[in-house]
Design an enzyme around this catalytic site. Structure first.
Site, PDB file in Angstrom:
ATOM      1  N   SER A 257      -6.564  -1.908   0.046  1.00  0.00           N
ATOM      2  CA  SER A 257      -5.677  -0.805   0.377  1.00  0.00           C
ATOM      3  C   SER A 257      -5.742   0.272  -0.704  1.00  0.00           C
ATOM      4  O   SER A 257      -6.827   0.708  -1.073  1.00  0.00           O
ATOM      5  CB  SER A 257      -4.258  -1.352   0.584  1.00  0.00           C
ATOM      6  OG  SER A 257      -3.432  -0.393   1.181  1.00  0.00           O
ATOM      7  N   HIS A 398      -3.927  -4.887   8.575  1.00  0.00           N
ATOM      8  CA  HIS A 398      -4.107  -4.545   7.169  1.00  0.00           C
ATOM      9  C   HIS A 398      -3.678  -5.727   6.299  1.00  0.00           C
ATOM     10  O   HIS A 398      -2.493  -5.938   6.043  1.00  0.00           O
ATOM     11  CB  HIS A 398      -3.247  -3.303   6.874  1.00  0.00           C
ATOM     12  CG  HIS A 398      -3.599  -2.589   5.618  1.00  0.00           C
ATOM     13  ND1 HIS A 398      -4.830  -2.021   5.399  1.00  0.00           N
ATOM     14  CD2 HIS A 398      -2.858  -2.328   4.506  1.00  0.00           C
ATOM     15  CE1 HIS A 398      -4.836  -1.437   4.214  1.00  0.00           C
ATOM     16  NE2 HIS A 398      -3.649  -1.615   3.637  1.00  0.00           N
TER      17      HIS A 398
END
Length: 419
Positions: A257, A398
Site C-alpha cells: 500500500s 487490499h
C-alpha cells in the site's frame, strides 16, 4: 496541456510501442533535450539522473543524505528466539546520534539453520514492531499508532489513545509469515513507519526525522512523508552494512500500500537494494496515472497532503497529461529485479494500471539487456509471471496473503539466494 510545463516535457509525451492507451505515457528513454538514449552508459549517467531529479523536484521531494551523527545501538540479542528457529536482534537507530532525539527501532529475525551472512528482506510495518509477531521480547512502540473502529484490515481495539498496549503483540502477524521467511533462509528486518515520519495529517512534519531538516520544508520540493519512509529504509540499510550476520549485497525491500510507494522510491534512489517488491502500491506507486483510473492526484494531495512534495499539487486534475509517470520510477530500479502485484477487488489501486506500469518499465529493462516482464497481456488470476520484472494478480482485496508471500519468496530465490 499542463500549465507552465517545461518545453522538454512536450517531447516526452510519446506513445510507447508496447502500450495501446487512450492517453500515451512518456517514454523513459527520451532525454530532456528530445534526443533518445542510445547506450546503457547514457542511461546510467544522463537519463537516470534526469528522472531522479524530475521525481524529486515534482513529486516525492528532495531528501537529505545519510546523517553524519547517526548512531546504532543493539539493545537486545537472543540466539534462541522463536523456539530456537531464529536469532532476534533489536537495534535502535538514533538519527542525530542523541538518545533523546528521534529514534527508529529495528527488529531483525535471522534464521539459525543457515550458516554465514544471510540475505534479508527489509520492510516498514503499519502498527509497530510488536504487531509483526507475538514474541513477548519485542519492544512495544511508543510512537503514535493508528486506531479507530471499523478498520478494514485489522482489529485495532488493543490501541488505546493511539498507543500500543501489551494486547497488541502479534496484532498483524497474519501478514508476516515469519516462519516461512526464516525456513527459506532469509532474515526479516522491519521497523515502524511512525518512528520515521508521521502519517497523521495533524502532526505532519513535526515528528520523527522531519524536525531535524527544517531546510527541507516550506518549499515546493519539500521532503514528503513517502520520501521520508524511503529515506528511513536506506538508514536501515546503513545499519545492515555493519551487521556481519546479514549479506548486505542481497537485501530486498518490500512494501504494501502506501509503504509500497515508499519501497519503490527507496529502490529507485538507493542501488544497494538488490531487489524491490511493490505490493498493491497503486497511485504514487506502480500504477499509471495516465490511465485516469482509480485513485488520482487530487485525492492524494487533499486526503494525504503530507505524502508528496508541494509541487505535486500543481498536477491535480492533470493525471492523463503528466510529463512523467510511475513506469519511470520502476525503470529507475533497472536492471535490478522488481516485482509488482495486484488484487482483483483492489479497484482504487487499479490492478490493470499497476500491470501496465510494470509493462511500460519493461522497455528499459530490455534496453539494458534483461528479460523485463516476459508477457504482453495481463495474466489470469493466481498466475505469477517472473522475469527480471515479476507480476501477479490474485482474488480478493487490499491485503497481504500467504499466496503473495509465496510468489515473493520464489522470486527472491531466483534472483538473490545463493544456489
Amino acid at each position: 496541456m499542463l500549465k507552465k510545463a517545461p518545453l522538454y516535457s512536450l517531447f516526452c509525451l510519446v506513445t510507447l510501442p508496447m502500450l495501446a492507451q487512450k492517453h500515451p505515457v512518456p517514454d523513459p528513454l527520451m532525454l530532456n533535450n528530445g534526443g533518445r538514449v542510445t547506450s546503457a552508459k547514457e542511461w546510467q549517467t544522463q537519463r537516470r539522473p534526469e528522472l531522479l531529479e524530475r521525481f524529486a523536484s515534482e513529486m516525492y521531494g528532495h531528501s537529505p543524505g545519510k546523517p553524519a551523527a547517526m548512531t546504532f545501538k543493539v539493545f537486545d540479542t537472543d540466539a534462541k528466539a522463536l523456539g530456537g528457529k531464529a536469532t532476534r536482534k533489536q537495534v535502535a537507530i538514533y538519527f542525530n546520534g542523541k538518545p533523546d532525539g528521534p529514534r527508529m527501532d529495528v527488529l531483525i529475525y535471522s534464521p539459525n539453520q543457515v550458516k554465514g551472512p544471510v540475505p534479508a528482506i527489509v520492510s516498514l510495518n503499519f502498527w509497530g514492531n510488536q504487531s509483526v509477531n507475538s514474541d513477548p521480547a519485542i519492544r512495544i512502540s511508543t510512537s503514535w499508532i493508528e486506531s479507530g473502529k471499523g478498520n478494514p484490515y485489522i482489529d485495532v481495539s488493543c490501541v488505546v489513545n493511539h498507543q500500543a498496549t501489551e494486547a497488541c503483540r502479534g496484532l498483524n502477524a497474519r501478514q508476516w509469515p515469519v516462519d516461512s521467511i526464516l525456513s527459506r533462509g532469509y532474515a526479516l528486518v522491519t521497523a515502524y513507519r511512525e518512528d520515521i515520519a508521521s502519517d497523521e495529517p495533524s502532526t505532519k512534519f513535526t515528528t520523527g526525522v522531519h524536525p531535524l531538516y527544517p531546510e527541507f520544508q516550506n518549499r515546493g520540493d519539500n521532503f514528503g512523508t513517502v520520501a521520508a519512509w524511503a529515506w528511513g529504509l536506506s538508514r536501515i540499510m546503513d545499519y545492515l552494512q555493519t551487521d556481519k550476520a546479514i549479506d548486505a549485497k542481497r537485501v530486498a525491500v518490500f512494501g504494501w500500500s502506501r509503504l509500497g510507494k515508499a519501497a519503490l522510491w527507496a529502490g529507485a534512489t538507493d542501488k544497494r537494494f538488490a531487489l524491490v517488491i511493490s505490493h498493491e502500491s497503486g497511485a504514487g506507486g506502480a500504477k499509471l496515472f495516465h490511465r485516469g483510473v482509480g485513485e488520482n492526484i487530487r485525492r492524494l494531495c487533499t486526503v494525504f497532503p503530507h505524502w508528496f512534495a508541494g509541487n505535486f499539487k500543481k498536477y491535480m486534475d492533470q493525471d492523463t497529461l503528466l510529463p512523467f509517470d510511475q513506469h519511470m520510477v520502476i525503470s529507475l530500479i533497472a536492471p535490478r529485479p522488481v516485482y509488482v502485484a495486484s488484487a482483483e477487488q483492489d479497484k482504487g489501486s487499479d490492478p490493470e494500471g499497476e500491470f501496465e506500469g510494470a509493462k511500460a518499465a519493461s522497455e528499459v529493462y530490455k534496453f539494458l539487456g534483461t528479460t523485463g516482464l516476459p508477457i504482453a497481456d495481463m495474466p489470469p488470476l493466481n498466475q505469477s509471471v517472473q522475469g527480471q520484472i515479476g507480476y501477479h494478480i490474485r482474488p480478493g482485496g487490499h491485503d497481504v496473503t500467504d499466496y503473495d508471500w509465496a510468489q515473493y519468496l520464489r522470486f527472491m530465490d531466483n534472483h538473490i539466494k545463493k544456489k
